[in-house]
Design a protein around this motif. Structure first.
Motif, PDB file in Angstrom:
ATOM      1  N   GLY A  39       8.751  22.671  57.064  1.00 45.58           N
ATOM      2  CA  GLY A  39      10.376  22.525  56.698  1.00 45.58           C
ATOM      3  C   GLY A  39      11.021  22.573  57.978  1.00 45.58           C
ATOM      4  N   PHE A  40      12.456  22.799  57.633  1.00 46.87           N
ATOM      5  CA  PHE A  40      13.290  22.235  58.860  1.00 46.87           C
ATOM      6  C   PHE A  40      14.667  23.798  58.287  1.00 46.87           C
ATOM      7  N   ALA A  41      15.115  24.076  59.460  1.00 51.61           N
ATOM      8  CA  ALA A  41      16.070  25.078  59.018  1.00 51.61           C
ATOM      9  C   ALA A  41      17.304  25.246  59.978  1.00 51.61           C
ATOM     10  N   ALA A  87      21.153  19.673  48.878  1.00 52.32           N
ATOM     11  CA  ALA A  87      22.558  20.465  48.585  1.00 52.32           C
ATOM     12  C   ALA A  87      21.996  20.887  47.628  1.00 52.32           C
ATOM     13  N   ASP A  88      22.506  22.351  47.892  1.00 46.62           N
ATOM     14  CA  ASP A  88      22.309  23.656  47.371  1.00 46.62           C
ATOM     15  C   ASP A  88      22.283  23.643  46.066  1.00 46.62           C
ATOM     16  N   TYR A  89      23.407  22.959  45.771  1.00 50.93           N
ATOM     17  CA  TYR A  89      24.426  23.740  44.355  1.00 50.93           C
ATOM     18  C   TYR A  89      24.890  21.643  43.957  1.00 50.93           C
ATOM     19  N   ARG A 110       8.980  32.589  52.209  1.00 53.39           N
ATOM     20  CA  ARG A 110       9.777  32.188  51.424  1.00 53.39           C
ATOM     21  C   ARG A 110       9.138  30.852  50.803  1.00 53.39           C
ATOM     22  N   LYS A 111       9.219  30.149  51.449  1.00 50.70           N
ATOM     23  CA  LYS A 111       9.066  28.287  51.260  1.00 50.70           C
ATOM     24  C   LYS A 111       7.045  28.147  51.648  1.00 50.70           C
ATOM     25  N   SER A 112       6.537  29.139  51.627  1.00 55.49           N
ATOM     26  CA  SER A 112       5.061  28.996  51.868  1.00 55.49           C
ATOM     27  C   SER A 112       4.631  27.826  52.671  1.00 55.49           C
ATOM     28  N   ASP A 130      12.307  34.066  57.729  1.00 56.93           N
ATOM     29  CA  ASP A 130      12.147  34.086  56.518  1.00 56.93           C
ATOM     30  C   ASP A 130      11.824  33.335  55.820  1.00 56.93           C
ATOM     31  N   LYS A 131      12.534  32.030  56.151  1.00 59.31           N
ATOM     32  CA  LYS A 131      12.470  29.848  55.070  1.00 59.31           C
ATOM     33  C   LYS A 131      10.901  29.996  55.578  1.00 59.31           C
ATOM     34  N   LEU A 132      10.359  30.446  56.260  1.00 59.51           N
ATOM     35  CA  LEU A 132       8.637  29.984  56.438  1.00 59.51           C
ATOM     36  C   LEU A 132       7.896  31.145  55.439  1.00 59.51           C
ATOM     37  N   ASN A 149      20.518  24.279  42.669  1.00 56.75           N
ATOM     38  CA  ASN A 149      19.671  23.546  41.900  1.00 56.75           C
ATOM     39  C   ASN A 149      18.553  24.393  42.305  1.00 56.75           C
ATOM     40  N   PRO A 150      16.794  23.781  42.162  1.00 54.82           N
ATOM     41  CA  PRO A 150      16.290  23.937  42.281  1.00 54.82           C
ATOM     42  C   PRO A 150      15.801  23.842  44.288  1.00 54.82           C
ATOM     43  N   ASP A 151      14.575  24.619  44.776  1.00 53.12           N
ATOM     44  CA  ASP A 151      14.615  24.824  45.974  1.00 53.12           C
ATOM     45  C   ASP A 151      13.317  23.715  45.812  1.00 53.12           C
ATOM     46  N   VAL A 152      12.782  22.769  46.379  1.00 52.06           N
ATOM     47  CA  VAL A 152      12.164  21.570  46.487  1.00 52.06           C
ATOM     48  C   VAL A 152      11.267  22.506  47.570  1.00 52.06           C
ATOM     49  N   ALA A 153      11.832  22.767  48.233  1.00 56.72           N
ATOM     50  CA  ALA A 153      10.233  23.674  48.630  1.00 56.72           C
ATOM     51  C   ALA A 153      10.035  24.431  48.929  1.00 56.72           C
ATOM     52  N   ALA A 154      10.871  25.903  48.363  1.00 56.63           N
ATOM     53  CA  ALA A 154       9.924  26.472  48.292  1.00 56.63           C
ATOM     54  C   ALA A 154       9.063  25.881  45.887  1.00 56.63           C
ATOM     55  N   ILE A 182       6.592  16.671  55.328  1.00 59.51           N
ATOM     56  CA  ILE A 182       7.126  17.310  57.005  1.00 59.51           C
ATOM     57  C   ILE A 182       9.045  17.308  56.294  1.00 59.51           C
ATOM     58  N   GLN A 183       9.782  17.699  55.663  1.00 53.56           N
ATOM     59  CA  GLN A 183      10.547  18.419  55.318  1.00 53.56           C
ATOM     60  C   GLN A 183      11.880  18.668  55.858  1.00 53.56           C
ATOM     61  N   ALA A 184      12.691  17.088  56.295  1.00 52.90           N
ATOM     62  CA  ALA A 184      13.598  17.299  57.294  1.00 52.90           C
ATOM     63  C   ALA A 184      14.414  16.676  56.433  1.00 52.90           C
ATOM     64  N   ALA A 185      14.914  16.652  55.234  1.00 53.24           N
ATOM     65  CA  ALA A 185      16.141  16.446  54.491  1.00 53.24           C
ATOM     66  C   ALA A 185      16.575  17.460  53.961  1.00 53.24           C
ATOM     67  N   ALA A 186      18.170  17.254  53.857  1.00 60.45           N
ATOM     68  CA  ALA A 186      19.071  18.928  53.259  1.00 60.45           C
ATOM     69  C   ALA A 186      19.479  18.541  51.909  1.00 60.45           C
TER      70      ALA A 186
HETATM   71  N1  CTP Z   1      14.729  23.374  50.914  1.00 59.29           N
HETATM   72  C1  CTP Z   1      15.241  22.096  49.611  1.00 59.29           C
HETATM   73  N2  CTP Z   1      16.213  22.337  48.848  1.00 59.29           N
HETATM   74  C2  CTP Z   1      17.030  23.044  48.833  1.00 59.29           C
HETATM   75  C3  CTP Z   1      17.270  23.322  50.196  1.00 59.29           C
HETATM   76  C4  CTP Z   1      16.620  23.307  51.009  1.00 59.29           C
HETATM   77  O1  CTP Z   1      13.785  21.639  49.570  1.00 59.29           O
HETATM   78  N3  CTP Z   1      17.291  23.240  47.878  1.00 59.29           N
HETATM   79  C5  CTP Z   1      14.366  22.528  52.088  1.00 59.29           C
HETATM   80  C6  CTP Z   1      14.781  21.844  53.722  1.00 59.29           C
HETATM   81  O2  CTP Z   1      14.527  20.172  53.450  1.00 59.29           O
HETATM   82  C7  CTP Z   1      14.085  22.221  54.300  1.00 59.29           C
HETATM   83  C8  CTP Z   1      14.335  23.203  54.396  1.00 59.29           C
HETATM   84  O3  CTP Z   1      13.939  23.561  53.023  1.00 59.29           O
HETATM   85  O4  CTP Z   1      13.105  21.948  54.900  1.00 59.29           O
HETATM   86  C9  CTP Z   1      15.270  24.525  54.688  1.00 59.29           C
HETATM   87  O5  CTP Z   1      16.402  24.475  53.951  1.00 59.29           O
HETATM   88  P1  CTP Z   1      17.591  24.977  54.281  1.00 59.29           P
HETATM   89  O6  CTP Z   1      19.498  24.565  54.030  1.00 59.29           O
HETATM   90  O7  CTP Z   1      17.916  25.327  55.338  1.00 59.29           O
HETATM   91  O8  CTP Z   1      17.629  26.390  53.639  1.00 59.29           O
HETATM   92  P2  CTP Z   1      18.386  26.906  52.228  1.00 59.29           P
HETATM   93  O9  CTP Z   1      17.014  27.603  51.127  1.00 59.29           O
HETATM   94  O10 CTP Z   1      19.446  26.025  51.554  1.00 59.29           O
HETATM   95  O11 CTP Z   1      18.671  28.188  53.021  1.00 59.29           O
HETATM   96  P3  CTP Z   1      20.173  28.629  53.112  1.00 59.29           P
HETATM   97  O12 CTP Z   1      20.792  27.878  52.551  1.00 59.29           O
HETATM   98  O13 CTP Z   1      20.842  30.145  52.381  1.00 59.29           O
HETATM   99  O14 CTP Z   1      20.732  28.583  54.397  1.00 59.29           O
END
Ligand code: CTP
Length: 408
Positions: A331-333, A285-287, A349-351, A345-347, A312-317, A279-283
């Motif tokens: 995952g969370f959105a 940072a994307d950059y 894209r991130k399997s 879309d995230k559902l 940054n890498p997308d952890v969930a994906a 369960i990925q409730a973390a946020a």
């Molecule tokens: N997540 C992740 N890795 C990242 C960013 C997000 O694993 N670099 C995960 C979060 O833990 C969450 C899900 O992806 O479960 C959605 O996070 P969100 O920030 O809403 O998604 P992003 O892919 O960052 O989309 P955007 O910023 O374009 O809305």
């Protein structure tokens, strides 16, 4: 006193009732009777001060078992006694609980029979505090209570009314029937996640810009911690990957800390293969900064400061690409517009198997609050939930994740 171990016992559930030294100690007799009427076998542990209010003989007669009082009176047996009681318990209830025992539990002090036994138990623990209003409202007590709640201890908050000391206010032991009912609720609570391994990610990541500054976000970690705590209470083996937050770790949960998104990815990749539910409730940072300045960045006399950030890498994906057969990924959105469309879309894209979507612009939802308004989205459909506490939302999320797991 010799107490049979759980495996040798009958079907009866066992409640260990801790009684501490307050004027409300006599009410514990009634709690004991109410629990017995519901078919519970009750063993009593008293502190030395409790014995000044009620004689151990009263509890011995009512419970039909010897009462455990002090650790060091009978040095030959005390260690065996307190460990066997701790193991025997299906629920450990302390009523009334004084400020003293609450403080000891919060700080990990074990210096008598009750404090050592409660520390040794793996059973759910419930306390019903009773004390003078000033003591209850003292920041030390309130902080200790918050610590215990965060560790998963159930607290039956005291009622407000006239106290024995003459004061009027909060601090009165809650009605004994209410305490007994809450105890029974916990005893009958679901243990439907036993045998499952659950990994939860929570909180923000931090990306350094220079030795003193960083980029982060407003995630408090409350939702992820509530999920980890609830999963542990339902019997799961929980690993909590936590970013920097100011919440105490729940009891019985393996805590793994991360700071950056890359660290979260590395830790998660190590833990994920052996998990049943993620369960990925973390946020995260994307950059992050393209280059971390080796020295503190100085002001430029009015000139613009340009920061170069790289993705940054997308952890969930990334985890999604390594998903094993049978694993359930959630995952969370957190969105501010077109919530469902973005979440769906995230559902994909991130399997993910489920996404918990929330509109963070709604009052009562999102960052730093204790409530949330979420929609559970799976490939099969959507379930919109009303405004509720993060603890309640956590239970719904786990129940749905468990359904998905059992459907595999
Ligand atoms: N997540 C992740 N890795 C990242 C960013 C997000 O694993 N670099 C995960 C979060 O833990 C969450 C899900 O992806 O479960 C959605 O996070 P969100 O920030 O809403 O998604 P992003 O892919 O960052 O989309 P955007 O910023 O374009 O809305």
């Amino acid at each position: 006193m010799s107490v049979p171990l759980k495996s040798m016992s009958s079907e009866k559930k066992c409640v260990v009732l801790g009684v501490t030294g307050g004027i409300a100690a006599y009410k514990a007799c009634e709690i004991l009777r109410l629990l017995q009427k519901q078919g519970m076998d009750v063993f009593v542990v008293m502190t030395g001060n409790a014995c000044r209010f009620v004689a151990p003989l009263t509890f011995e007669t009512l419970s039909g078992h010897p009462v455990a009082v002090d650790t060091f009176e009978r040095p030959a047996t005390w260690e065996v006694e307190h460990i066997s009681l701790a193991k025997r318990a299906d629920l450990f209830l302390i009523a009334p609980a004084t400020a003293n025992i609450i403080g000891k539990m919060a700080c990990g002090i074990a210096d008598d029979m009750l404090s050592t036994t409660v520390m040794a138990t793996r059973a759910p623990v419930m306390i019903a505090p009773a004390m003078n209003t000033g003591m209850w409202e003292n920041p030390a007590t309130q902080q200790n209570i918050a610590t215990l709640i965060a560790r998963g201890v159930h607290v039956v908050a005291p009622a407000t009314g006239h106290l024995a000391c003459g004061d009027s206010g909060a601090g009165k032991l809650e009605d004994v029937a209410v305490i007994a009912q809450r105890a029974l609720d916990v005893l009958r609570a679901r243990r439907d996640m036993e045998g499952l391994r659950v990994m939860v990610t929570a909180g923000p990541s931090r990306e350094a810009l220079d030795p003193v500054r960083y980029v982060s976000n407003r995630s408090s970690g409350k939702m992820g911690y509530a999920i980890a705590r609830a999963a542990a209470q339902r019997g799961a083996q929980v690993t909590l990957l936590s970013g920097p937050v100011s919440i105490a770790a729940p009891q019985g949960v393996r805590l793994v800390r991360f700071t950056t998104t890359q660290e979260l990815l590395d830790r998660a990749m190590e833990c994920a293969p052996e998990q049943d539910i993620l369960i990925q409730a973390a946020a995260p940072a994307d950059y992050r900064a393209k280059e971390i300045a080796p020295q503190k960045i100085k002001k430029r006399g009015g000139e613009e400061l340009v920061l170069r950030l790289i993705e940054n890498p997308d952890v969930a994906a990334t985890l999604g690409r390594a998903k094993r057969e049978g694993q359930v990924f959630v995952g969370f959105a957190a969105e501010t517009n077109d919530v469902t469309a973005h979440a769906r879309d995230k559902l994909v894209r991130k399997s993910l198997d489920m996404i918990v979507a929330n509109d963070v612009t709604k009052p009562g939802a999102g960052f730093d609050v204790d409530t949330n308004i979420v929609t559970l989205i799976t490939r099969e459909g959507e379930r919109e939930l009303p405004l509720m506490t993060k603890e309640e939302a956590a239970e719904h999320i786990l129940t749905r994740a468990l359904e998905l797991r059992l459907a595999r």
